[in-house]
Structure formats: structure tokens, C-alpha cells
Design a protein around this motif. Sequence first.
Motif, PDB file in Angstrom:
ATOM      1  N   LEU A 171       0.811  -1.216   0.000  1.00  0.00           N
ATOM      2  CA  LEU A 171       0.000   0.000   0.000  1.00  0.00           C
ATOM      3  C   LEU A 171       0.846   1.268   0.000  1.00  0.00           C
ATOM      4  CD1 LEU A 171      -2.744  -1.014   2.603  1.00  0.00           C
ATOM      5  CD2 LEU A 171      -2.928  -0.998   0.120  1.00  0.00           C
ATOM      6  N   ALA A 172       2.159   1.109   0.076  1.00  0.00           N
ATOM      7  CA  ALA A 172       3.042   2.269   0.150  1.00  0.00           C
ATOM      8  C   ALA A 172       3.231   2.882  -1.236  1.00  0.00           C
ATOM      9  CB  ALA A 172       4.395   1.873   0.735  1.00  0.00           C
ATOM     10  N   ALA A 173       3.207   4.193  -1.280  1.00  0.00           N
ATOM     11  CA  ALA A 173       3.492   4.959  -2.501  1.00  0.00           C
ATOM     12  C   ALA A 173       3.675   6.402  -2.070  1.00  0.00           C
ATOM     13  CB  ALA A 173       2.362   4.832  -3.517  1.00  0.00           C
ATOM     14  N   SER A 174       4.132   7.211  -2.996  1.00  0.00           N
ATOM     15  CA  SER A 174       4.408   8.605  -2.649  1.00  0.00           C
ATOM     16  C   SER A 174       3.166   9.330  -2.152  1.00  0.00           C
ATOM     17  CB  SER A 174       4.982   9.333  -3.874  1.00  0.00           C
ATOM     18  OG  SER A 174       6.203   8.750  -4.272  1.00  0.00           O
TER      19      SER A 174
ATOM     20  N   GLY B 137       2.144   6.037  -8.614  1.00  0.00           N
ATOM     21  CA  GLY B 137       3.178   5.320  -7.864  1.00  0.00           C
ATOM     22  C   GLY B 137       2.651   4.107  -7.135  1.00  0.00           C
ATOM     23  N   LEU B 138       1.348   4.043  -6.922  1.00  0.00           N
ATOM     24  CA  LEU B 138       0.731   2.884  -6.279  1.00  0.00           C
ATOM     25  C   LEU B 138       0.413   1.799  -7.307  1.00  0.00           C
ATOM     26  CD1 LEU B 138      -0.597   1.704  -3.627  1.00  0.00           C
ATOM     27  CD2 LEU B 138      -2.740   2.665  -4.495  1.00  0.00           C
ATOM     28  N   MET B 139      -0.180   2.194  -8.434  1.00  0.00           N
ATOM     29  CA  MET B 139      -0.655   1.221  -9.422  1.00  0.00           C
ATOM     30  C   MET B 139       0.460   0.613 -10.260  1.00  0.00           C
ATOM     31  SD  MET B 139      -4.195   2.846 -10.936  1.00  0.00           S
ATOM     32  CE  MET B 139      -3.423   4.377 -11.478  1.00  0.00           C
ATOM     33  N   ALA B 140       1.357   1.456 -10.758  1.00  0.00           N
ATOM     34  CA  ALA B 140       2.349   0.994 -11.741  1.00  0.00           C
ATOM     35  C   ALA B 140       3.221  -0.160 -11.233  1.00  0.00           C
ATOM     36  CB  ALA B 140       3.216   2.163 -12.199  1.00  0.00           C
TER      37      ALA B 140
ATOM     38  N   ILE C 152       5.243   1.743 -17.403  1.00  0.00           N
ATOM     39  CA  ILE C 152       3.806   1.695 -17.097  1.00  0.00           C
ATOM     40  C   ILE C 152       3.333   3.033 -16.547  1.00  0.00           C
ATOM     41  CG2 ILE C 152       2.077   0.627 -15.594  1.00  0.00           C
ATOM     42  CD1 ILE C 152       3.807  -1.959 -15.795  1.00  0.00           C
ATOM     43  N   GLY C 153       4.151   3.659 -15.687  1.00  0.00           N
ATOM     44  CA  GLY C 153       3.795   4.976 -15.161  1.00  0.00           C
ATOM     45  C   GLY C 153       3.650   6.002 -16.274  1.00  0.00           C
ATOM     46  N   GLY C 154       4.580   5.980 -17.243  1.00  0.00           N
ATOM     47  CA  GLY C 154       4.469   6.879 -18.384  1.00  0.00           C
ATOM     48  C   GLY C 154       3.225   6.603 -19.205  1.00  0.00           C
ATOM     49  N   ILE C 155       2.897   5.333 -19.397  1.00  0.00           N
ATOM     50  CA  ILE C 155       1.701   4.966 -20.161  1.00  0.00           C
ATOM     51  C   ILE C 155       0.439   5.445 -19.452  1.00  0.00           C
ATOM     52  CG2 ILE C 155       0.282   2.990 -20.865  1.00  0.00           C
ATOM     53  CD1 ILE C 155       2.938   1.507 -21.459  1.00  0.00           C
TER      54      ILE C 155
ATOM     55  N   VAL D  17      -9.353   6.351 -11.765  1.00  0.00           N
ATOM     56  CA  VAL D  17      -8.931   4.960 -11.921  1.00  0.00           C
ATOM     57  C   VAL D  17      -8.234   4.452 -10.660  1.00  0.00           C
ATOM     58  CG1 VAL D  17      -7.501   3.382 -13.277  1.00  0.00           C
ATOM     59  CG2 VAL D  17      -8.684   5.272 -14.404  1.00  0.00           C
ATOM     60  N   GLY D  18      -7.355   5.266 -10.095  1.00  0.00           N
ATOM     61  CA  GLY D  18      -6.541   4.826  -8.970  1.00  0.00           C
ATOM     62  C   GLY D  18      -7.283   4.714  -7.658  1.00  0.00           C
TER      63      GLY D  18
END
Length: 340
Positions: free
Chosen positions: A95-98, A267-270, A292-295, A322-323
Motif C-alpha cells: 500500500l506504500a506509494a508517494s 506510484g501505487l498502481m504501476a 507503465i507509469g508513463g503509459i 482509476v486509482g
Amino acid sequence: MNKRTDHTKKHRGKPAAVLLFLLICLVVLTVLNLAIGDENIPLFAVLKALVGQGDPGVRFMVMEFRMPRIILAVLAGAALAIAGAIVQSLLRNPLAASDTLGITGGAGLGAVIVTVLFAQQTPLFLTGAAFLGSILAAVLVYVLAYRNGIAPVRLALVGIAVNAFCHSGIQLLISRSSPNVSSALIWLNGSLWGRSWDHVLALFIWCCLLIPPVWLAAKPLDIMKSGDGVAASLGISLERTRGLLLAAAVTLTAAAVTAVGTIGFIGLMAPHIGRKLAGHESRILLPASGLIGGIILLAADAVGRGLIPPLEIPAGLIAAVVGGPYFIYLLRREAKRGRK
């Protein structure tokens, strides 16, 4: 023996095939994005403009207006995704992300404070303010979430709360009568509108400085996933390595936020999508997450520009649509695991 060799080659070829597939998707999406906008441009005209041919007006629109925001979307999406992959690996927390650690909101608040209070800012000054804001927000999240240890769900919930607090601070600041309020608005929901080659260059420099060293540290990062005891027994300097990687993740986030505002959930999904496609090995996961983040950010920007033109929906809002549900799904999954 031959069967085993064939199996090994097939196994080794899969990550390369995934990266190639993601790169092709990114290139195709880039060309499609160049055609989308207030005035749609035929794909053939876009391709001619890319090689310096065709109508001069179309070439100018493609190369000076649309190309900078597209390259910036790729760089910002990659920076946020790689930062998320680093944080998830170091904390061993899915669950960690920026944004779920408050880093994105803190970076945005720091950048807005500087933007509102000072008429002139350099990219380095803005990034420094964003970096300081992200550090303070991350420390606050850690202090509030610590209860005889850090539970993944509690950390995520506190991080979301701190992120919301930072967004409230951004709204308060931009509601003031200020000549810089229009430029400060970009940090509220995240947008690629009006971005120029100067923004691209600033973020490109940070990505070149930080992403290659992070990729070179892929092996220690994989070892640290196994636990501090294993890493220490193999001679890895835990505190130094962890501190440097976390600093890289925070700086990548701060640089991305300075360029495009507070765009969450990438940052969570990619990294999760990257693990599904390419596995857990960091030397493959990091570039896969970046692509994937760029996409994701390119797709969000394309939807925001092409949904109801000429009105432009910020890419950050599209990413949140989406996120948000994906984060709720992960939250419920981790809560069920915690009850077992």
C-alpha cells in the motif's frame, strides 16, 4: 538438458518481451497523443511533422505545444512509478506509494508556498521546497502511524489523511489574492497544460541523475526485501542503502510534482502492474514500472484532452478516477490478510 536450457531461455526472454511490449505501447500512445487536442491532427500529418516535413503550422503545434507535455508526461509518470516501486520494496508494504505516504501532498504544498510567496522561482528552488515539504509530510505520517510498529493499512490511512491535509493547505494558499495564483493552481489536481521544454529539461536532469543509480542498486534492493537480517548477513549497509534509496524516491517525487503537480495513484498502481507482467526482480521491475507509469499518465492526459474538447480535464483527476477504486481494492485485500 536441452529442454532445461530452452526453459531457461524462455524464462529469461519473458521480461525482455514485456519491456519491449511496454515500450511499443508507449511509442504508439505518444503518436496518438500528438494527434489529440483542441484541433485533432491526422496521424499521417503527425508522422510527417516528426520527420520535419508537412505543413509548418502543424509542425509548430506538434513540436512546440504537444511534444513537450507528452515527454513530460512520460518522465513524470516514470519518476512517480519508480519512486513507488522503491518505497513498496523498502517498506515491504503493497500500500506504500508517494501519495499514500503523504510525500506527494507535502511536495505540492512546499512548491505552492514558494510559488505564492515569491514572484520569481528557479526550478532548483522549487524542487528544493517540494523536497523539504515531502520530507516533513513523510515524517509526520510515520509519527502518527507508529503504534508498536507500522501496520500497512494504518500507514496507508494516515498517509491519505496527511495528503488530504496538504491539499487543504494548497487550496487555502491559492484562495489568497496573489499574482501567482494561476501558476499555483497546477499543484492542486495535477495538469500538463501549458508545460514547455524548460519543464521537460528540469525533470529530465533529475531523472538522469537519480534513475540510473537506483537501477544499479537493484540487487541490494532485492536482498533487502528478504529482511534486514538476511541483508546484514550479506554485508549490505542497511541504514545507508535504505536512506539513499528513500532520498532518491522522495527527490523523484518532488521533481515530478514540481513539473506536473500532485498526480496521485500512479506510484501505487504501476509497480503492482509491473509485478504482474514482469515479476518481482528489481532490475526488471523498475524499468517496467517506469514505462507503465508513463503509459498511465499519457493515457490520463489523452482522455482529459479528448473527452470533451476544448475543455481540458486535469490528468490528475483522470488518474484519481482509476486509482481510487484500485486503492480501495488493495486496502480491503490487506485488511483481510491482517485478520487471518
